[in-house]
Design an enzyme around this catalytic site. Sequence first.
Site, short mmCIF file in Angstrom:
data_model
loop_
_atom_site.label_atom_id
_atom_site.label_comp_id
_atom_site.label_asym_id
_atom_site.label_seq_id
_atom_site.Cartn_x
_atom_site.Cartn_y
_atom_site.Cartn_z
N GLY A 55 0.81 -1.20 0.00
CA GLY A 55 0.00 0.00 0.00
C GLY A 55 0.85 1.25 0.00
O GLY A 55 2.06 1.22 -0.24
N PHE A 57 1.64 3.15 2.56
CA PHE A 57 2.51 3.28 3.72
C PHE A 57 3.09 1.95 4.20
O PHE A 57 3.74 1.92 5.24
CB PHE A 57 1.73 3.93 4.87
N LYS A 59 3.06 -2.79 3.79
CA LYS A 59 2.50 -4.01 3.23
C LYS A 59 1.04 -4.19 3.63
O LYS A 59 0.59 -3.69 4.65
CB LYS A 59 3.31 -5.22 3.70
N VAL A 60 0.34 -4.94 2.79
CA VAL A 60 -1.04 -5.31 3.06
C VAL A 60 -1.11 -6.83 3.05
O VAL A 60 -0.74 -7.47 2.06
CB VAL A 60 -2.02 -4.72 2.02
N LYS A 75 -3.40 -3.69 7.00
CA LYS A 75 -2.38 -2.76 6.51
C LYS A 75 -1.35 -2.51 7.60
O LYS A 75 -1.70 -2.13 8.72
CB LYS A 75 -3.02 -1.43 6.09
N ASP A 171 -7.52 11.06 -5.29
CA ASP A 171 -6.64 10.07 -5.92
C ASP A 171 -7.46 8.95 -6.55
O ASP A 171 -7.12 7.77 -6.45
CB ASP A 171 -5.67 9.50 -4.88
#
Length: 773
Positions: A55, A57, A59-60, A75, A171
Amino acid sequence: MESNKSSSHGDVSTSPSFLNNHHQFNNGGDIIPKKKKNRIMHVGSYEVGKTLGNGTFGKVKLGTNICTKENVAIKFIKNNKLSGKQKETCFREIDIMKLLDHPNIVKLLDVVDKREEEGTTYLIVEYVSGGELFDYIVAREYIKEKEARKFFRQMISAIEYCHANLIVHRDLKPENLLLDSNGDIKISDFGLSNNIQPGKLLESFCGSPLYAAPEILKAEKYLGPPVDIWSLGVIMYAVLCGNLPWEGDSQAEISFNSVHGNYEDPTHLSAEAVHILRRMIVPNPKDRATIQELKNHPWTNIDYQEIPKSHLPPRDAVHEIKEDIFAHLISLGFPNTKETRDIILKNENCGIVNVYHLLLDRYASKEVENLKSKLELLSKRKKSFSDKRNPSTNSLASIPEDSNDLSSNNNNNQQQQNSPPSKTNSSSTSSSNRESNNNSPSQGSIKEISLDELDNHIEQLDNDIENSDNNKSSSLTRRSSDPNKDIENSLKAQGLFSSYSAPGVPNSDHNYDFETYQQQQQYQQQLHQQQLQLQQQYQSQIQSDISFPHDDVEIESYSIQQQQLQQQQQQQQEQHKEDNNKPNTNLRRNSIAVSTFMEDEPNEMPINNLYKMNEQIQQQPIIGGSGNVMRSQFNQTLPTIDQQPVIEAPKTRRMSLDSRMLNGDQQSLVEKNQHMASPRTSKGIFKSSTTTTKSPEKTIIELKRSLEESGLFTKKKGPYLFLCFDEDNSVKFQIEIVKICNLDLTGIQLKRLSGDTWKYKDICTELVESMKL
């Protein structure tokens, strides 16, 4: 852990501590390295699984609820790797997602904040299994108007919901639009979102240049809602046409066309579709269409009876403003003025009122959760309080039914005599509290009760429990010099007796026959003598190392000894059964019977039986790695009569790999291999880029041929999974062969892992067209 130093010969250090920590030995003394255990990570009540992607900021990963088995996405946010600006953006996303509750927006389920312990914050969000909308476009080259209209209506509904709550996404792009298992849109990644403050313009440069509005690309101050409308228009063009509206031979030309909104109208679209695209992709934000215009556009409502729903709940007017909620509203950037308060009290249809009600709903849900936790804590405290006042029965002993009231009265009388008046008053207070607790919301009808009252209620219960513990401990302060008598007296005080003693006889029971008591005492002594003899014989056999006799004489003597032991045990059982069959009206119901050394009924198993079972389990042959039969030695001797027995559960031996295979793990291993030998089953065909009637095996052969001709770097990750990389364009993606559920079809699923989206689309389109399916 000690560091492993190499000697002059290059050998690794083989110190005992190193070998014990890192190796184990087989029967021949060979060193076998220990296998690393797969540690399962848990975040809150969720079990962490495979990585789904990366993601903004961190890892997911896939998560599974331990109780409900529901899948979620977790997340990982490493706070120490974020700058000050990134931390502000990250936690703003958390605050915004907490407020949102819409069927077409990915929902934030929970936040596990471990910044102090681990430096990580975990976001538990809704798991969307259908993948990105962009992959869906790549799989079909473009989407027909009827299906695109469904997506468009869902996106309009979610965007209107955000704008009504003064939130702008900023976004929007196909990569941030996910599809669930039903093929519905879910808007995700609110990392660049922000609050719309009335009368203020935004100035942050954010978003993807291909989907960003001209006012952002020109670094001008801008309003929030028109920015999302522009991005929505570019997305719909890509959905309906399969490519972006901007064309050019260079990046500068593409950027120029994007800023000025220069594009050609697609010829295969209807006039209504072309018109709605032209109303969204307008360079001047003042002339750009609004959400209300798009909701009422003719193309939006073809084949639909009503305009898209905003899912905004009806708001009742508030008569009083809560200061803590109003302070939170001000922290989001809204003006702290009397006009703001008047707007909220008038319940005007504007963004400030919607945000205030969202915060109000959030605080109300928190109060409900706190109330539930308080009620659960109250019920647990009440249960523990009642258990301490009325001790339950032991697994090896039970309280006679006829003596329940009598023993409790005796205990209460003793406590009242030994305790000071203050404690007596506290006990009466606790009894009144218990009566009042029966009307609490946890047991009776639901009443309005404040959290402060619950806290006082729980604190009073704690005091009552502490006072009852002090009363019980004060009644047992006097102890005799004999420790066995102390234990027996303490057990008698609770109506419980040792498993080696006869049934207890309270002093107040005049119906109990003294002759019967003497007979049972004699019977007890006889049993103890026989048990001592058996224990001595058994211990002598252990000390003489009876591991497996090798001579015939030893085998014969060993079998004779075993037969003698079995005969003595059978005699004990028959004698005890005859005594039990004798009628005795003076004995109480449910009294504690003196158990024999080998009791048949498991519910009345004596302590010696537990130790006997432990020894039998430890003496069973264990199949080792070499196939030899081994015997384990006893670590503890049997307890003597004078010792107070300590009840322990039988130790279960650790099964070897061979024994596990014999017990059925082999079948599960075969099933696992069979599962790996067949492709994964996919629900529906909308996730697949293309389908074929060929078998998965023939499809694999054709895919390998196309990959070899394409010149892509390919790595096989599984029987039906390939990892592909294009060095020229730095695009990384995976290809998987799947079976379509309920259809005799084979699907090819493509998923982008990294790289430019539209270059990835061109590569996949060329690859699929080269396959002869």
